[in-house]
Design an enzyme around this catalytic site. Structure first.
Site, mmCIF file in Angstrom:
data_model
loop_
_atom_site.group_PDB
_atom_site.id
_atom_site.type_symbol
_atom_site.label_atom_id
_atom_site.label_comp_id
_atom_site.label_asym_id
_atom_site.label_seq_id
_atom_site.Cartn_x
_atom_site.Cartn_y
_atom_site.Cartn_z
ATOM 1 N N GLU A 1 0.850 -1.200 0.000
ATOM 2 C CA GLU A 1 0.000 0.000 0.000
ATOM 3 C C GLU A 1 0.875 1.235 0.000
ATOM 4 O O GLU A 1 1.832 1.333 0.770
ATOM 5 C CB GLU A 1 -0.884 0.080 1.248
ATOM 6 C CG GLU A 1 -2.008 -0.905 1.353
ATOM 7 C CD GLU A 1 -2.842 -0.665 2.614
ATOM 8 O OE1 GLU A 1 -2.768 0.455 3.186
ATOM 9 O OE2 GLU A 1 -3.552 -1.589 3.031
ATOM 10 N N GLU B 1 -13.814 5.736 -1.163
ATOM 11 C CA GLU B 1 -14.704 4.806 -0.464
ATOM 12 C C GLU B 1 -15.471 5.551 0.633
ATOM 13 O O GLU B 1 -14.904 5.931 1.648
ATOM 14 C CB GLU B 1 -13.891 3.648 0.119
ATOM 15 C CG GLU B 1 -13.168 2.845 -0.954
ATOM 16 C CD GLU B 1 -12.132 1.902 -0.379
ATOM 17 O OE1 GLU B 1 -12.521 0.878 0.216
ATOM 18 O OE2 GLU B 1 -10.923 2.198 -0.514
ATOM 19 N N LYS C 1 -15.650 4.605 4.782
ATOM 20 C CA LYS C 1 -14.485 4.443 5.652
ATOM 21 C C LYS C 1 -14.604 5.383 6.843
ATOM 22 O O LYS C 1 -15.005 6.537 6.707
ATOM 23 C CB LYS C 1 -13.201 4.730 4.887
ATOM 24 C CG LYS C 1 -12.875 3.683 3.831
ATOM 25 C CD LYS C 1 -11.484 3.884 3.260
ATOM 26 C CE LYS C 1 -10.447 3.532 4.305
ATOM 27 N NZ LYS C 1 -9.075 3.624 3.752
ATOM 28 N N GLU D 1 -9.477 9.654 4.627
ATOM 29 C CA GLU D 1 -9.697 8.219 4.524
ATOM 30 C C GLU D 1 -10.622 7.853 3.372
ATOM 31 O O GLU D 1 -10.511 6.778 2.785
ATOM 32 C CB GLU D 1 -10.293 7.676 5.822
ATOM 33 C CG GLU D 1 -9.335 7.634 6.990
ATOM 34 C CD GLU D 1 -8.226 6.614 6.775
ATOM 35 O OE1 GLU D 1 -8.433 5.664 6.001
ATOM 36 O OE2 GLU D 1 -7.157 6.785 7.362
#
Length: 427
Positions: free
Chosen positions: A270, A324, A327, A333
């Protein structure tokens, strides 16, 4: 539940791909770009609709945080290579040979060979949870899954590993002095022996963004964004570093070498940069996200290794494919995606991908135009720990020249993880 209209999504995909085709370009993958395919959202496109987006950015590898059957079925016969995850909640069960073999049969063997699954990462950032009962299950689970692969004749094509936070390091600067936390060495060594024995990669999650966010006045933005800068010189190795990610990677290589594992190879499972953040999240802008990810992809495509390992190709998975909206944590985030849920780019990467085709080289512009995502915060539904959902306590730091390398001890108190349709982990 899906709030995304199918026709709307297809329109955005069509526009992006039409711009490429009408310009006389054909989309082909560049040097092994990997993308994290997170699904902590209630508005993402179906996996079938994700395929053209993955291909449009030249990605050839995807990392899932579980073994979502809808995704694995959709990507059959596409040539896209997968790393799939086995959640932390399964670790205590995988030392049972029967349960491990059942999991592998159901989540791996059932999709081969049509879907290319090359690796299983067992647990995510387990060692930095500071939970001895959980960390004690990690290696037995890895061994259990590997044994199941051997029994099924799949161990030559599917490897087993686990993903670590950069917080496993106690020392990260200078890179040549990189060392693992003393309290983790005893459990880290057997895991490294497993990697050496099976030939599997060591996965690390690395985010220069966090270092900049916490100390924007001390750290050069150009240094963390791969922009031209004077860089730093490791006083011990005399190696020159012009970006923080390479310094972080080499610190991990040094830590591995200090324990006698110089030959292990590292994959960055990541790394990424948010395009939007809260007022105190310095640097979280579309412009910086564009610079970080486009420059990172150029580095991946150039097959340029780090100063310590110049001849080793980079194996990096960009975080993440989509913004997203479910999250937890700060605004950043929910804004790491290259794409918005409707299939339009979160911002323009502004680079071209170049590969060899049957008729020669083709230069392929990546899709635009720029846009700023508009996501809302809601309870989490995820298959992995949110990047900053855990309470973090800084326990030491060091400023040398233009670079601050910050070490963290992660303390889990009230944070939690839940799966898309099931509970994954409760800390």
């Amino acid at each position: 539940m899906e709030f995304l209209g199918s026709s709307r999504f297809h329109f955005h995909c069509f526009v992006s791909l039409f711009l490429l085709i009408s310009a006389g370009f054909v989309v082909f993958p560049v040097s092994s770009i990997g993308i994290n395919y997170g699904q902590i959202a209630n508005n993402l496109p179906t996996p079938d609709n994700v395929i053209p987006l993955v291909k449009s950015i030249g990605a050839t590898k995807l990392k899932l945080y579980d073994a979502d059957p809808k995704v694995l079925k959709a990507f059959a016969n596409t040539g896209v290579e997968f790393i799939i995850g086995l959640g932390n909640e399964y670790l205590s069960k995988m030392s049972d040979p029967e349960k491990a073999q059942t999991w592998v049969k159901t989540n791996v063997q059932a999709y081969l060979p049509a879907t290319k699954i090359s690796c299983i990462f067992v647990g995510n950032e387990v060692l930095t949870f500071n939970d001895t009962s959980l960390s004690g299950c990690l290696l037995p689970a890895m061994e259990g899954i590997h044994t199941a692969l051997v029994n099924l004749g799949l161990d030559k094509q599917v490897s087993v590993t686990t993903a670590h936070s950069l917080a496993v390091l106690e020392t990260s600067y200078p890179p040549s002095s990189g060392a693992f936390r003393k309290d983790l060495v005893n459990c880290m060594k057997p895991i490294l022996n497993f990697h050496a024995k099976t030939g599997s990669p060591f996965l690390i999650n690395a985010y220069p963004y966090f270092a900049y966010k916490d100390s924007p006045k001390q750290i050069s933005l150009d240094f963390v964004l791969f922009q031209p800068n004077q860089g730093i010189v490791d006083p011990t190795s005399n190696l020159h570093y012009d970006n923080m990610l390479f310094a972080q990677i080499d610190a991990v290589y040094a830590a591995l070498g200090s324990l006698g594992f110089k030959k292990l190879f590292i994959h960055i499972s990541e790394t990424g940069w948010p395009s939007k953040g809260d007022e105190n999240e310095y640097g979280a802008t579309p412009e910086n996200a564009k610079k970080y990810n486009s420059n990172l992809i150029k580095l991946i495509s150039s097959k340029k290794g780090t100063p310590m390992k110049p001849n080793c190709d980079l194996n990096i998975y960009v975080f993440a494919l989509f913004n997203e909206n479910m999250k937890p944590g700060p605004t950043s985030e929910r804004n790491y995606g290259l794409f918005k849920p409707d299939g339009s780019p979160a911002y323009s990467l502004g680079i071209s991908t170049t590969t060899s085709t049957g008729s020669g080289n083709s230069t392929v512009p990546l899709p635009g135009p720029p846009g700023i995502p508009d996501n809302s915060s809601s309870p989490s539904s995820n298959g992995y720990l949110a990047i900053s959902s855990a309470n973090m306590e800084r326990y030491s730091y060091r400023i040398i020249g233009p670079l601050m390398m910050t070490q963290w001890r992660i303390i889990i108190r009230d944070s939690f993880e839940v799966g898309v349709e099931r509970v994954i982990w409760n800390a």
